[in-house]
Write a protein that holds these residues in place. Structure first.
Motif, PDB file in Angstrom:
ATOM      1  N   ILE A  19      10.195  59.003 -14.172  1.00  0.00           N
ATOM      2  CA  ILE A  19      10.178  57.761 -13.395  1.00  0.00           C
ATOM      3  C   ILE A  19      10.836  58.001 -12.041  1.00  0.00           C
ATOM      4  N   GLN A  20      10.208  57.509 -11.001  1.00  0.00           N
ATOM      5  CA  GLN A  20      10.758  57.548  -9.653  1.00  0.00           C
ATOM      6  C   GLN A  20      11.031  56.104  -9.241  1.00  0.00           C
ATOM      7  N   GLY A  21      12.115  55.858  -8.538  1.00  0.00           N
ATOM      8  CA  GLY A  21      12.392  54.490  -8.132  1.00  0.00           C
ATOM      9  C   GLY A  21      13.372  54.396  -6.989  1.00  0.00           C
ATOM     10  N   SER A  22      13.369  53.221  -6.372  1.00  0.00           N
ATOM     11  CA  SER A  22      14.315  52.928  -5.298  1.00  0.00           C
ATOM     12  C   SER A  22      14.501  51.420  -5.228  1.00  0.00           C
ATOM     13  N   GLY A  23      15.597  51.002  -4.601  1.00  0.00           N
ATOM     14  CA  GLY A  23      15.794  49.569  -4.465  1.00  0.00           C
ATOM     15  C   GLY A  23      17.175  49.194  -3.996  1.00  0.00           C
ATOM     16  N   ASP A  24      17.378  47.886  -3.941  1.00  0.00           N
ATOM     17  CA  ASP A  24      18.633  47.263  -3.562  1.00  0.00           C
ATOM     18  C   ASP A  24      18.795  46.024  -4.428  1.00  0.00           C
ATOM     19  N   GLY A  25      20.028  45.666  -4.776  1.00  0.00           N
ATOM     20  CA  GLY A  25      20.224  44.488  -5.596  1.00  0.00           C
ATOM     21  C   GLY A  25      21.592  43.870  -5.412  1.00  0.00           C
ATOM     22  N   ARG A  26      21.711  42.652  -5.918  1.00  0.00           N
ATOM     23  CA  ARG A  26      22.960  41.893  -5.844  1.00  0.00           C
ATOM     24  C   ARG A  26      23.187  41.223  -7.184  1.00  0.00           C
ATOM     25  N   LEU A  27      24.425  41.292  -7.673  1.00  0.00           N
ATOM     26  CA  LEU A  27      24.795  40.716  -8.955  1.00  0.00           C
ATOM     27  C   LEU A  27      26.062  39.888  -8.777  1.00  0.00           C
ATOM     28  N   ASN A  28      26.003  38.609  -9.162  1.00  0.00           N
ATOM     29  CA  ASN A  28      27.193  37.764  -9.198  1.00  0.00           C
ATOM     30  C   ASN A  28      27.809  37.931 -10.573  1.00  0.00           C
ATOM     31  N   ILE A  29      29.045  38.427 -10.616  1.00  0.00           N
ATOM     32  CA  ILE A  29      29.670  38.720 -11.902  1.00  0.00           C
ATOM     33  C   ILE A  29      31.189  38.574 -11.803  1.00  0.00           C
ATOM     34  N   ALA A  30      31.783  38.047 -12.840  1.00  0.00           N
ATOM     35  CA  ALA A  30      33.249  37.958 -12.977  1.00  0.00           C
ATOM     36  C   ALA A  30      33.916  37.349 -11.755  1.00  0.00           C
ATOM     37  N   GLY A  31      33.320  36.276 -11.230  1.00  0.00           N
ATOM     38  CA  GLY A  31      33.902  35.574 -10.093  1.00  0.00           C
ATOM     39  C   GLY A  31      33.701  36.240  -8.759  1.00  0.00           C
ATOM     40  N   GLY A  32      32.951  37.322  -8.702  1.00  0.00           N
ATOM     41  CA  GLY A  32      32.717  38.039  -7.452  1.00  0.00           C
ATOM     42  C   GLY A  32      31.273  38.481  -7.339  1.00  0.00           C
ATOM     43  N   THR A  33      31.027  39.393  -6.441  1.00  0.00           N
ATOM     44  CA  THR A  33      29.678  39.928  -6.252  1.00  0.00           C
ATOM     45  C   THR A  33      29.718  41.450  -6.207  1.00  0.00           C
ATOM     46  N   VAL A  34      28.618  42.039  -6.654  1.00  0.00           N
ATOM     47  CA  VAL A  34      28.425  43.483  -6.564  1.00  0.00           C
ATOM     48  C   VAL A  34      27.080  43.700  -5.888  1.00  0.00           C
ATOM     49  N   ASN A  35      27.087  44.407  -4.770  1.00  0.00           N
ATOM     50  CA  ASN A  35      25.865  44.776  -4.067  1.00  0.00           C
ATOM     51  C   ASN A  35      25.596  46.256  -4.312  1.00  0.00           C
ATOM     52  N   ALA A  36      24.377  46.568  -4.675  1.00  0.00           N
ATOM     53  CA  ALA A  36      23.957  47.961  -4.850  1.00  0.00           C
ATOM     54  C   ALA A  36      22.891  48.264  -3.812  1.00  0.00           C
ATOM     55  N   ASN A  37      23.159  49.214  -2.958  1.00  0.00           N
ATOM     56  CA  ASN A  37      22.236  49.577  -1.883  1.00  0.00           C
ATOM     57  C   ASN A  37      21.791  51.021  -2.035  1.00  0.00           C
ATOM     58  N   ASN A  38      20.625  51.291  -1.503  1.00  0.00           N
ATOM     59  CA  ASN A  38      20.074  52.645  -1.507  1.00  0.00           C
ATOM     60  C   ASN A  38      20.058  53.237  -2.921  1.00  0.00           C
ATOM     61  N   ILE A  39      19.627  52.429  -3.891  1.00  0.00           N
ATOM     62  CA  ILE A  39      19.497  52.921  -5.270  1.00  0.00           C
ATOM     63  C   ILE A  39      18.314  53.883  -5.306  1.00  0.00           C
ATOM     64  N   GLN A  40      18.536  55.073  -5.841  1.00  0.00           N
ATOM     65  CA  GLN A  40      17.483  56.071  -5.951  1.00  0.00           C
ATOM     66  C   GLN A  40      17.464  56.608  -7.383  1.00  0.00           C
ATOM     67  N   LEU A  41      16.272  56.725  -7.951  1.00  0.00           N
ATOM     68  CA  LEU A  41      16.084  57.302  -9.279  1.00  0.00           C
ATOM     69  C   LEU A  41      14.985  58.348  -9.179  1.00  0.00           C
ATOM     70  N   ALA A  42      15.308  59.573  -9.558  1.00  0.00           N
ATOM     71  CA  ALA A  42      14.327  60.655  -9.496  1.00  0.00           C
ATOM     72  C   ALA A  42      14.774  61.793 -10.404  1.00  0.00           C
ATOM     73  N   ASN A  43      13.821  62.354 -11.128  1.00  0.00           N
ATOM     74  CA  ASN A  43      14.076  63.519 -11.975  1.00  0.00           C
ATOM     75  C   ASN A  43      15.218  63.285 -12.969  1.00  0.00           C
TER      76      ASN A  43
END
Length: 82
Positions: free
Chosen positions: A21-45
């Motif tokens: 599987i190959q993949g890429s992306g960006d996401g945002r998660l509201n959790i435990a009273g705060g936020t987590v931003n994930a940028n430049n997510i890459q999945l390969a090999n």
């Protein structure tokens, strides 16, 4: 909305495994009273990388932690794994 993002994944359903599987992306998660931003997510090999930014996440809302670790956490992290 607690979760949002944009992700692109590609791979063969006939030979589905993390290594194909190959993949890429960006996401945002509201959790435990705060936020987590994930940028430049890459999945390969079968490996992944991402740049993570935590803002005011309260560890004590996720698990039992010692009092000295119960303050809100903010910071930038680079993660990688397989």
């Amino acid at each position: 909305m607690p979760v949002s993002g944009n992700f692109n994944l590609a791979g063969s359903l006939s030979s589905l495994s993390l290594s194909t599987i190959q993949g890429s992306g960006d996401g945002r998660l509201n959790i435990a009273g705060g936020t987590v931003n994930a940028n430049n997510i890459q999945l390969a090999n079968g490996r992944f990388t991402a740049q993570i930014q935590a803002n005011e996440v309260q560890p004590g809302r996720l698990a039992t932690v010692p009092a000295q670790f119960n303050s809100p956490v903010s910071g930038n992290f680079n993660i990688a794994g397989d």
